[in-house]
Design a protein around this motif. Sequence first.
Motif, PDB file in Angstrom:
ATOM      1  N   PHE A  13    -111.233   3.015-102.315  1.00 41.08           N
ATOM      2  CA  PHE A  13    -110.421   4.189-102.022  1.00 41.08           C
ATOM      3  C   PHE A  13    -110.287   5.109-103.231  1.00 41.08           C
ATOM      4  O   PHE A  13    -110.257   6.316-103.090  1.00 41.08           O
ATOM      5  CB  PHE A  13    -109.030   3.785-101.527  1.00 41.08           C
ATOM      6  N   TRP A  23    -114.034   5.027 -95.502  1.00 46.98           N
ATOM      7  CA  TRP A  23    -113.557   4.379 -94.289  1.00 46.98           C
ATOM      8  C   TRP A  23    -112.979   5.428 -93.372  1.00 46.98           C
ATOM      9  O   TRP A  23    -112.328   6.369 -93.803  1.00 46.98           O
ATOM     10  CB  TRP A  23    -112.486   3.354 -94.608  1.00 46.98           C
ATOM     11  N   GLN A  28    -108.714   2.498 -91.483  1.00 46.18           N
ATOM     12  CA  GLN A  28    -107.562   2.430 -92.377  1.00 46.18           C
ATOM     13  C   GLN A  28    -106.317   1.998 -91.624  1.00 46.18           C
ATOM     14  O   GLN A  28    -105.528   1.196 -92.125  1.00 46.18           O
ATOM     15  CB  GLN A  28    -107.324   3.784 -93.044  1.00 46.18           C
ATOM     16  N   LEU A  75    -103.379   2.611 -98.787  1.00 47.47           N
ATOM     17  CA  LEU A  75    -103.669   3.048 -97.420  1.00 47.47           C
ATOM     18  C   LEU A  75    -102.641   4.056 -96.926  1.00 47.47           C
ATOM     19  O   LEU A  75    -102.995   5.077 -96.321  1.00 47.47           O
ATOM     20  CB  LEU A  75    -103.710   1.839 -96.482  1.00 47.47           C
ATOM     21  N   SER A  78    -103.160   7.382 -98.555  1.00 48.68           N
ATOM     22  CA  SER A  78    -104.329   8.038 -97.984  1.00 48.68           C
ATOM     23  C   SER A  78    -104.005   8.647 -96.627  1.00 48.68           C
ATOM     24  O   SER A  78    -104.361   9.799 -96.354  1.00 48.68           O
ATOM     25  CB  SER A  78    -105.466   7.031 -97.852  1.00 48.68           C
TER      26      SER A  78
END
Length: 182
Positions: A13, A23, A28, A75, A78
């Motif tokens: 990431f 991804w 995710q 995550l 993101s």
Amino acid sequence: VLGALALVCAYTFSNRRSSSSVWSTKSQVYLLVFLSLLLFLPPLLDSSTSPQRWLVLGGFRLYIAACVLPLILILLESLIHENRSDTSSWIFFYPVISLALAWQPDASQSLALAAIGVISIARSGARTLMKASCIVLLLAATMWSSAQPDPLQPVAYVEGVIQLAATIHIGFAGVSLLFVVL
């Protein structure tokens, strides 16, 4: 194994280009839900009244929060700040994860999550009422975690790791001090 997976995913990431995603958002989300559910496993699988922070897998005992929280935070960041897709639903993961940590109870991890979560939620593009409700729920779960007694006693090989390393060799003391600082 989970720690190594978390490091690989964190590296993936952090090194991706802004124009192309390594991804997909769907991947995710699946990984975020899976890792979040792992935080609920120790209290569900352990029937004792003491804190349930460890996930026992055969002969291994994993401190699950330390293994999965870094990846969960990456995550979430993101999904909230880079994808900009329905930010309001992702910011609610912070109180849910804090609730899992309060259920264990793990006040230190819950407090660290709250510090990061408040900043992330405040920076999100969600409406003000949504942000405020998430922050209140996050802080309430953190206070609940901190208010619970923690009967775990300090362990010498964890609390006194530098002294233990120094008894073996002074070089080990320096290396362990370096790891503590990192």
